[in-house]
Structures are given as structure tokens and as C-alpha cells.
Design an enzyme around this catalytic site. Structure first.
Site, PDB file in Angstrom:
ATOM      1  N   HIS A  68       9.453  87.225  44.403  1.00 29.37           N
ATOM      2  CA  HIS A  68       9.411  87.985  45.651  1.00 29.37           C
ATOM      3  C   HIS A  68       8.235  87.549  46.524  1.00 29.37           C
ATOM      4  O   HIS A  68       8.188  87.890  47.712  1.00 29.37           O
ATOM      5  CB  HIS A  68       9.401  89.499  45.395  1.00 29.37           C
ATOM      6  N   ASP A 114      12.205  87.761  38.579  1.00 31.40           N
ATOM      7  CA  ASP A 114      11.171  87.692  39.620  1.00 31.40           C
ATOM      8  C   ASP A 114      10.120  86.637  39.265  1.00 31.40           C
ATOM      9  O   ASP A 114       8.950  86.957  39.046  1.00 31.40           O
ATOM     10  CB  ASP A 114      10.543  89.082  39.778  1.00 31.40           C
ATOM     11  N   SER A 210       0.742  91.007  43.358  1.00 27.02           N
ATOM     12  CA  SER A 210       1.994  90.347  42.989  1.00 27.02           C
ATOM     13  C   SER A 210       1.786  88.903  42.576  1.00 27.02           C
ATOM     14  O   SER A 210       1.042  88.154  43.221  1.00 27.02           O
ATOM     15  CB  SER A 210       2.964  90.346  44.175  1.00 27.02           C
TER      16      SER A 210
END
Length: 261
Positions: A68, A114, A210
């Protein structure tokens, strides 16, 4: 009983202006210079907007991060050898032709697969720029539940802000079983490719973390990629979610040639 809890992925969208001052992951600790030499910072852009993520050096040519983070980006600026985020030892620019995003990555209805690789120009290791080892295939069946692992990044240190800390932050988190994690989330989200940690006393990852590393404290191996937290908020006490690296060892090897040690 399982609760249906929404999630938020942890890339941080911001208008990039260079240094974004602040001080501390939420309730984490300041990393010392050279303490986490495999940590990288990433500014990614789709030419209209910029967002911040982390990543891990896994070889002289490859960075591992979250899908992502790379999704929709046309380029990435990679910061290596930084503890003070504004003073990296090396800065690299790569276009999305150097991104290898998992071919079955999806963000809806639940984020899955992911994981992304970023190929970078070959680097030379220094005291502050080093790779982190990934586990061997033989470790694929380890749940790591009960182990303590270290998560790190320059994500926000308090909710409701887009201010990133200057100094790299780290926190020790206890890994929990997927079944316990699924008491909060849905089984289509938390699956064999997932790994979760407890977040006691609002000690947790948050937006901007992230793609960053989760490293098993006992072995020093990279076992997780920072992926999501509860939609209730980073400090809600719900588990933090990571990509389980051991579920993707073959994918990493096939796309980068990097193998576990």
C-alpha cells in the site's frame, strides 16, 4: 466473539516540505545512531500527492516495504543511514519501474498480500547502512507468538497530527496468535500471511510507520512488515497488524534472489 473492526493502513499523506519537526511510533523510544541500520525512509509520490513510509534493506539492491506504500506511486525517494530523518547518509531516487508489488495485492474489502520490493542502485554497506536478514524457509512454520519483536519508524507520535518525528523511534512489542488477533479483526484480514502484536499502554505503531520493519528480538531476523492498525485509532489498544515475512519467502526469493539465513 469476533468484532468487525475497521482498519487504517499506515502510510502518511502529507504535503512534502522537507523537514517536519517533532519529537517520538507512539510512546516509543529514540533510536541511537546506527542502532537500526537497515531502516529506510521513503517519500513516495503519484505526482499530485506525497506520502511517507518506511522500509528495510534486505540486500545491496533491494528494499522490502508494504504494497500500500508503493501502490499508485510513480517514484520513490529512498533515505538510507538516517537516525535523524532530515540527515540521511545516502539518498536515492527510483521510479516505479523498480517496484515489484505483489501481484495479488488488494486493499478492499480487506487488505491482503501487502508486500512490495523496491530495487535500488547497488549500495555499499557502512556502519549506518546495513541489511537485515530474513528467516530461512525452515522457519516458515513458526508462529512467533509470545516472542518480543522491535518495530521502528518515523511515524506520527500522537494521533490527529501529520507531524513526523525527527528522530527514528522504536518500540518492543509482544507477538500474539492470529486467533487472538481475530477476536478484534476478520479472518479474511488476519490470515496465514499476517502477524499481530499487542499494543499495551497505547504503545504502538501509527501512520507513517507503514512498510517498516518488525524484527524478532531473539534471532535478529525480519519477521514482519508494518501494515495496519485498528480504525478505532492507534492508541485504542487493539492489535497492530503486520505482513508475516515467512509467508512470502518464496515470493521474495523469486523476485529478488534474496534468501533467508
Amino acid at each position: 466473539m469476533m468484532r468487525s473492526t475497521s482498519i487504517i493502513v499506515l502510510a502518511l499523506l502529507f504535503a512534502y516540505t522537507g523537514a517536519l519537526p517533532q519529537d517520538r511510533i507512539i510512546n516509543g523510544n529514540d533510536a541511537a545512531v546506527g542502532q537500526i541500520p537497515f531502516q529506510v525512509g521513503l517519500t513516495l509520490s503519484d505526482s499530485l500527492e506525497n506520502w511517507w513510509c518506511g522500509g528495510s534493506i534486505i540486500s545491496t539492491n533491494w528494499v522490502l516495504t508494504a504494497a500500500h506504500c508503493t501502490d499508485g506511486a510513480v517514484y520513490a525517494i529512498v533515505y538510507l543511514g538516517a537516525t535523524d530523518r532530515t540527515k540521511p547518509e545516502k539518498v536515492l531516487y527510483v521510479t516505479n519501474s523498480n517496484f515489484i508489488q505483489h501481484e495479488e495485492y488488494a486493499r478492499k474489502p480487506h487488505i491482503i498480500n501487502d508486500i512490495s520490493l523496491i530495487k535500488i542502485p547497488q549500495i555499499t554497506y557502512t556502519k549506518n547502512i546495513q541489511k537485515v536478514a530474513i528467516p530461512k524457509i525452515s522457519a516458515s512454520y513458526s508462529s512467533y507468538a509470545g516472542n518480543i519483536a522491535t518495530s521502528s519508524g518515523w511515524g506520527i507520535t500522537e494521533e490527529n497530527t501529520n507531524v513526523l518525528p525527527t528522530n527514528l523511534q522504536y518500540v518492543h512489542l509482544k507477538i500474539i496468535t492470529n486467533s487472538l488477533c481475530n477476536e478484534t479483526y476478520h479472518s479474511t484480514l488476519v490470515n496465514k500471511g499476517s502477524l499481530c502484536t499487542a499494543t499495551p499502554q497505547a504503545t504502538t505503531t501509527c501512520e507513517g510507520d507503514s512498510g517498516g520493519p518488525l524484527v524478532d528480538l531473539a534471532s535478529g531476523k525480519l519477521i514482519g512488515i508494518n501494515s495496519f492498525v485498528s480504525g478505532n485509532g492507534c492508541e485504542a489498544g487493539d492489535p497492530a497488524g503486520f505482513v508475516r515475512v515467512t509467508a512470502y519467502l518464496n515470493w521474495i526469493r523469486q523476485n529478488s534472489g534474496v534468501v533467508g539465513v
